[in-house]
Design an enzyme around this catalytic site. Structure first.
Site, PDB file in Angstrom:
ATOM      1  N   ASN A   1      32.353 -61.447  12.957  1.00 12.65           N
ATOM      2  CA  ASN A   1      31.427 -60.310  12.862  1.00 12.65           C
ATOM      3  C   ASN A   1      30.054 -60.688  12.325  1.00 12.65           C
ATOM      4  OD1 ASN A   1      33.325 -58.310  13.775  1.00 12.65           O
ATOM      5  ND2 ASN A   1      34.336 -58.556  11.803  1.00 12.65           N
TER       6      ASN A   1
ATOM      7  N   ASN B   1      19.762 -51.634   8.360  1.00 10.30           N
ATOM      8  CA  ASN B   1      19.468 -52.657   7.365  1.00 10.30           C
ATOM      9  C   ASN B   1      18.042 -52.440   6.885  1.00 10.30           C
ATOM     10  OD1 ASN B   1      21.992 -53.937   7.462  1.00 10.30           O
ATOM     11  ND2 ASN B   1      21.405 -55.030   9.309  1.00 10.30           N
TER      12      ASN B   1
ATOM     13  N   LYS C   1      27.711 -47.149   3.978  1.00 11.66           N
ATOM     14  CA  LYS C   1      27.972 -46.891   5.397  1.00 11.66           C
ATOM     15  C   LYS C   1      28.448 -45.461   5.679  1.00 11.66           C
ATOM     16  CE  LYS C   1      29.052 -51.650   6.674  1.00 11.66           C
ATOM     17  NZ  LYS C   1      27.926 -52.216   7.393  1.00 11.66           N
TER      18      LYS C   1
ATOM     19  N   ARG D   1      15.686 -53.938   5.386  1.00 12.69           N
ATOM     20  CA  ARG D   1      15.072 -55.215   4.990  1.00 12.69           C
ATOM     21  C   ARG D   1      14.666 -55.921   6.267  1.00 12.69           C
ATOM     22  NH1 ARG D   1      19.333 -58.411   6.989  1.00 12.69           N
ATOM     23  NH2 ARG D   1      21.370 -57.492   6.626  1.00 12.69           N
TER      24      ARG D   1
ATOM     25  N   GLU E   1      36.639 -45.915  12.206  1.00  7.56           N
ATOM     26  CA  GLU E   1      36.041 -45.417  13.441  1.00  7.56           C
ATOM     27  C   GLU E   1      36.704 -46.062  14.639  1.00  7.56           C
ATOM     28  OE1 GLU E   1      31.870 -46.101  12.526  1.00  7.56           O
ATOM     29  OE2 GLU E   1      31.936 -48.093  13.382  1.00  7.56           O
TER      30      GLU E   1
ATOM     31  N   GLU F   1      21.025 -50.785  13.689  1.00  5.58           N
ATOM     32  CA  GLU F   1      21.992 -51.506  14.523  1.00  5.58           C
ATOM     33  C   GLU F   1      22.851 -50.522  15.302  1.00  5.58           C
ATOM     34  OE1 GLU F   1      22.653 -55.611  12.012  1.00  5.58           O
ATOM     35  OE2 GLU F   1      24.206 -54.077  11.802  1.00  5.58           O
TER      36      GLU F   1
HETATM   37  P1  ADP Z   1      21.275 -59.784   9.735  1.00  5.10           P
HETATM   38  O1  ADP Z   1      21.962 -58.466   9.889  1.00  5.10           O
HETATM   39  O2  ADP Z   1      19.920 -59.787   9.149  1.00  5.10           O
HETATM   40  O3  ADP Z   1      21.390 -60.609  10.919  1.00  5.10           O
HETATM   41  P2  ADP Z   1      23.474 -60.712   8.223  1.00  5.10           P
HETATM   42  O4  ADP Z   1      24.325 -59.500   8.387  1.00  5.10           O
HETATM   43  O5  ADP Z   1      23.930 -61.991   8.790  1.00  5.10           O
HETATM   44  O6  ADP Z   1      22.003 -60.464   8.629  1.00  5.10           O
HETATM   45  O7  ADP Z   1      23.166 -60.868   6.673  1.00  5.10           O
HETATM   46  C1  ADP Z   1      21.989 -61.522   6.226  1.00  5.10           C
HETATM   47  C2  ADP Z   1      22.258 -62.153   4.917  1.00  5.10           C
HETATM   48  O8  ADP Z   1      22.555 -61.178   3.957  1.00  5.10           O
HETATM   49  C3  ADP Z   1      23.414 -63.090   4.917  1.00  5.10           C
HETATM   50  O9  ADP Z   1      23.126 -64.086   3.980  1.00  5.10           O
HETATM   51  C4  ADP Z   1      24.551 -62.205   4.480  1.00  5.10           C
HETATM   52  O10 ADP Z   1      25.591 -62.987   3.976  1.00  5.10           O
HETATM   53  C5  ADP Z   1      23.861 -61.355   3.455  1.00  5.10           C
HETATM   54  N1  ADP Z   1      24.400 -60.002   3.270  1.00  5.10           N
HETATM   55  C6  ADP Z   1      24.182 -58.929   4.039  1.00  5.10           C
HETATM   56  N2  ADP Z   1      24.755 -57.843   3.533  1.00  5.10           N
HETATM   57  C7  ADP Z   1      25.367 -58.217   2.395  1.00  5.10           C
HETATM   58  C8  ADP Z   1      26.146 -57.531   1.388  1.00  5.10           C
HETATM   59  N3  ADP Z   1      26.388 -56.222   1.432  1.00  5.10           N
HETATM   60  N4  ADP Z   1      26.615 -58.266   0.377  1.00  5.10           N
HETATM   61  C9  ADP Z   1      26.352 -59.575   0.299  1.00  5.10           C
HETATM   62  N5  ADP Z   1      25.620 -60.266   1.199  1.00  5.10           N
HETATM   63  C10 ADP Z   1      25.135 -59.607   2.230  1.00  5.10           C
HETATM   64  P1  ADP Z   2      27.849 -55.496   8.510  1.00  6.98           P
HETATM   65  O1  ADP Z   2      27.251 -54.624   7.473  1.00  6.98           O
HETATM   66  O2  ADP Z   2      28.884 -56.415   7.978  1.00  6.98           O
HETATM   67  O3  ADP Z   2      26.805 -56.143   9.353  1.00  6.98           O
HETATM   68  P2  ADP Z   2      28.363 -53.713  10.776  1.00  6.98           P
HETATM   69  O4  ADP Z   2      28.840 -52.318  10.643  1.00  6.98           O
HETATM   70  O5  ADP Z   2      26.953 -53.921  11.155  1.00  6.98           O
HETATM   71  O6  ADP Z   2      28.690 -54.480   9.427  1.00  6.98           O
HETATM   72  O7  ADP Z   2      29.315 -54.457  11.809  1.00  6.98           O
HETATM   73  C1  ADP Z   2      29.289 -55.836  11.992  1.00  6.98           C
HETATM   74  C2  ADP Z   2      29.840 -56.183  13.366  1.00  6.98           C
HETATM   75  O8  ADP Z   2      31.175 -55.682  13.520  1.00  6.98           O
HETATM   76  C3  ADP Z   2      29.075 -55.584  14.512  1.00  6.98           C
HETATM   77  O9  ADP Z   2      27.965 -56.339  14.877  1.00  6.98           O
HETATM   78  C4  ADP Z   2      30.139 -55.538  15.600  1.00  6.98           C
HETATM   79  O10 ADP Z   2      30.282 -56.813  16.196  1.00  6.98           O
HETATM   80  C5  ADP Z   2      31.397 -55.222  14.841  1.00  6.98           C
HETATM   81  N1  ADP Z   2      31.673 -53.769  14.837  1.00  6.98           N
HETATM   82  C6  ADP Z   2      31.361 -52.891  13.879  1.00  6.98           C
HETATM   83  N2  ADP Z   2      31.761 -51.636  14.199  1.00  6.98           N
HETATM   84  C7  ADP Z   2      32.356 -51.715  15.404  1.00  6.98           C
HETATM   85  C8  ADP Z   2      32.999 -50.760  16.272  1.00  6.98           C
HETATM   86  N3  ADP Z   2      33.116 -49.474  15.957  1.00  6.98           N
HETATM   87  N4  ADP Z   2      33.508 -51.209  17.444  1.00  6.98           N
HETATM   88  C9  ADP Z   2      33.419 -52.517  17.767  1.00  6.98           C
HETATM   89  N5  ADP Z   2      32.838 -53.445  17.001  1.00  6.98           N
HETATM   90  C10 ADP Z   2      32.310 -53.069  15.823  1.00  6.98           C
HETATM   91 MG    MG Z   3      25.415 -55.197  10.502  1.00 11.02          MG
END
Ligand code: ADP
Ligand code: ADP
Ligand code: MG
Length: 668
Positions: free
Chosen positions: A241, A296, A122, A298, A206, A281
């Protein structure tokens, strides 16, 4: 159809569950052979049964099966597959894996390993986004050294802030901090969580954007430098989240904002030499300013909503790109039409903090599918939902010409989705869909938390559906006791109806062979069966005042339950003459009495115990945390009691039903 122009002939799917089945479907359509790999507990799940060949690759824990690169590559070689489809999660964003395949001359159906690497971290990806001219969340895009550094950086940004693990994913390794006093302790705990979950404790900070929306852009790129965008998806309905309901398009962004998001997304994809389907995203504030969150690399869980509104088959596109083909479409060919919703159907209990639920799927009956209703799953009746993988068991996706039409279809279909043996999130999903703020598009990532019990308590019946449940209870009971001819017996009569322990009255006005007319609170309700009424069928469809209502129906022990519209309703309906009989049932259905032991509600690893012997606890107080299904699950007290003895310690593995804590109820 045989796609003679695709060189890939046999694909190994390095994943499980619904996404493995989804990939098999497209391969079959294109005349490509499929190979599935499965762990011991997945032997009777659909992927192993649907693929042309299936290889057992080890025990249930992912780090002994789905995450072992050598085992996957051995299966590829043994099967003679020429390509691997990784799905999401597991090895899908693993640079070493993509590289190992590249080195072995096996096609990876995803982006090149350099692009995965560039976007996998990230902090690094945020820096790359800045360099590409993409707007990012204001903050500090470096590694936070210690608690003091965290406090200093946060003061500079201004509270609230969000701490994030650079290696995080799946909603893990994220902490929101509102107050300077909490920054130190939050930093340390998120750092520990990151080290444990990702083996990498780098944290950055952030600005926390308040009441934001999560909106993401689907990109599709080929190996010839072409990049197009396939609309956006809004995924603001989240718990912990993680996404629960997604839709496309978004009800919030304007064509101008979409155009800007497209432009920045294409710049980023080009900057990293992206060459597959990917998702960028963004977090969007209330003024429609958007900020890059992550990419992402994928296919995303929620890709079906994009498929509905664009007509693209995303996996086919990924296969063609991996095969070396140029994109068949230009940006101007991409037309977004209609509206689609996806609900993630998860094995979890929303009323218990989304505690995952494990068990046999004793019933699994999908809604009726058609061109507007799609179900993606990897399970069938008789499968065992274990604690080893994530709790999503199916996705229900609906399409409509308008947002409201698609939303209504999703509600109707959920009423036909009968799942027994595990607790599911279907009731909370229905309540969300029926919420007036949701219906008008007034949502944010805070939606579920903000609405609280109104959403997550399935015993609560929405007022407008109360007469519908009363009607259904009387009709089903009459039908049940009298089979086909329920004539004479219930005329003219007053009915006593119990719904979740509350008494209501209804009076039969008239009836013929098919139709029953009731008055409830002075209003008439005309009820008939909308389809063949078989009480053994697990779902029923009733016509009430010329509208169709679908319900899930369950009978177990002394309980009969109808569920739909966000509520799970225990019901009894009798002629009022037999009121005493109702009291008998009501007593038997009384609320759970205090028990003297806490049974582990899920199998997993105890990671923390929040009480000690002799403590007094109140409902809602924290008892212990059990890690399972990739989640930390907090178990709380359901009634006031005294802790007599704790029978486990942090680090213990426990199984469902183990007595983990003894209570002393004599104290209250
Ligand atoms: P999407 O962003 O596609 O909606 P999610 O964030 O819900 O998906 O993650 C999709 C799948 O990948 C879930 O099974 C989640 O638990 C898994 N996943 C995503 N990132 C990671 C990670 N860094 N480590 C382990 N599992 C992950
Ligand atoms: P992951 O890899 O677990 O999907 P993300 O960075 O995509 O992590 O964040 C997951 C969720 O967390 C986002 O969909 C949002 O709901 C929340 N989030 C992340 N960053 C912020 C932010 N700066 N302010 C508010 N919500 C956030
Ligand atoms: Mg995400």
């Amino acid at each position: 159809m045989v796609a003679e122009n695709i060189k890939i002939k046999k694909v190994l799917i390095a994943n499980r569950g619904e996404i493995a089945c989804r990939a098999i479907k497209t391969c079959k359509k294109l005349g490509i052979k499929t190979v599935s790999v499965y762990s011991e507990v997945d032997y009777n799940f659909l992927p192993a049964l649907q693929a042309d060949e299936a290889f057992l690759i080890g025990p249930a824990p992912s780090n002994q099966s789905y995450l072992v690169i050598d085992k996957i590559i051995a299966a590829v070689k043994q099967s003679g597959a020429d390509a691997v489809y990784p799905g999401y999660g597991f090895l899908s964003e693993n640079t070493t894996f993509a590289k190992a395949l590249e080195d072995n001359g096996i096609v990876f159906i995803g982006p090149n390993s350099k692009a995965i690497e560039a976007m996998g971290d990230k902090i690094e990806s945020k820096r790359t986004a800045i360099a590409a001219g993409v707007s990012v969340v204001p903050g500090f895009d470096g590694v936070i050294k210690d608690e003091n550094h965290a406090a200093e950086v946060s003061r500079g940004i201004g509270f609230p802030v969000i701490l994030k693990a650079s290696a995080g994913g799946g909603g893990k390794g994220i902490r929101i901090v509102y107050d300077e006093k909490e920054i130190g302790i939050s930093f340390t705990s998120v750092q520990n969580e990151a080290r444990k979950s990702f083996g990498d404790d780098r944290i950055f900070i952030e600005k926390f954007i308040e009441k934001p929306r999560h909106i993401e852009i689907q990109v599709l790129a080929d190996k010839h430098g072409n990049v197009i965008c396939l609309g956006e998806r809004e995924c603001s309905i989240q718990r912990n989240n993680q996404k629960v309901i997604e839709e496309a398009p978004s009800s919030f962004i304007t064509p101008e904002v979409r155009a800007k998001m497209y432009e920045q997304s294409v710049m980023l994809a080009k900057k990293v030499g992206y060459d597959s389907a990917g998702t960028i995203e963004y977090i969007v504030d209330q003024n429609r300013n958007f900020y890059f969150l992550e990419m992402n690399t994928r296919l995303q869980v929620e890709h079906p909503v994009t498929e509905y509104i664009t007509g693209f088959d995303m996996i086919e596109q990924m296969l063609r790109v991996a095969d070396g083909q140029k994109l068949q479409h230009k940006q101007e060919d991409v037309k977004l039409s209609g509206w689609a919703f996806e609900a993630r159907v998860c094995s979890e209990d929303a009323s218990k903090n989304f505690l995952p639920s494990t068990g046999w799927l004793s019933t699994y009956k999908e809604p009726i599918k058609n061109e507007n209703v799609r179900v993606d799953t990897g399970v069938k009746e008789g499968c065992f939902i274990t604690q080893f993988y994530d709790p999503m068991i199916a996705k229900l996706i609906t399409y409509g010409k308008t947002r409201d039409e698609a939303r209504q279809r999703l509600i109707d279909s959920l009423g036909q989705f009968a799942i027994e043996g595990v607790v599911t999130n279907i009731p909370i999903v229905e309540k969300i869909l029926l919420d007036s703020d949701f219906a008008s598009g007034n949502i944010s990532t805070n939606f579920i938390k903000q609405k609280g019990e109104a959403l997550n308590n399935p015993k609560i019946i929405l007022e407008e559906y109360l007469p519908i449940f009363i009607s259904a209870a009387v009709f089903v009971s009459a039908e049940r006791s009298l089979q086909s001819s329920f004539h004479s017996c219930i005329i003219p009569s007053k009915h006593c109806v119990m719904l979740n322990g509350q008494k209501y009255e209804a009076t039969t006005e008239s009836l013929d062979d098919e139709t029953l007319v009731l008055t409830i609170g002075g209003k008439a309700y005309k009820i008939s069966a909308a389809s063949e009424l078989s009480l053994a069928s697990k779902t029923i469809s009733l016509n009430i005042n010329d509208k169709i209502y679908n319900f899930r129906l369950k009978c177990k022990g002394s309980k009969q339950t109808i569920a739909a519209f966000g509520s799970v309703v225990d019901f009894i309906s009798f002629d009022a003459k037999f009121e005493k009989f109702i009291d008998y049932f009501a007593n038997n259905l009384g609320s759970a009495s205090k028990i003297s032991e806490l049974e582990a509600p899920i199998s997993g690893l105890v990671t923390a115990i929040h009480v000690k012997d002799g403590d007094m606890v109140n409902p809602g107080d924290r008892l212990l945390t059990i890690e399972a299904m990739k989640m930390e699950n907090l178990i709380t007290a359901e009634f006031a009691t005294k802790i007599k003895k704790i029978n486990c310690k942090a680090g213990d593995a426990v199984s469902v039903g183990d007595f983990v804590i003894d209570f002393d109820n004599s104290a209250n």
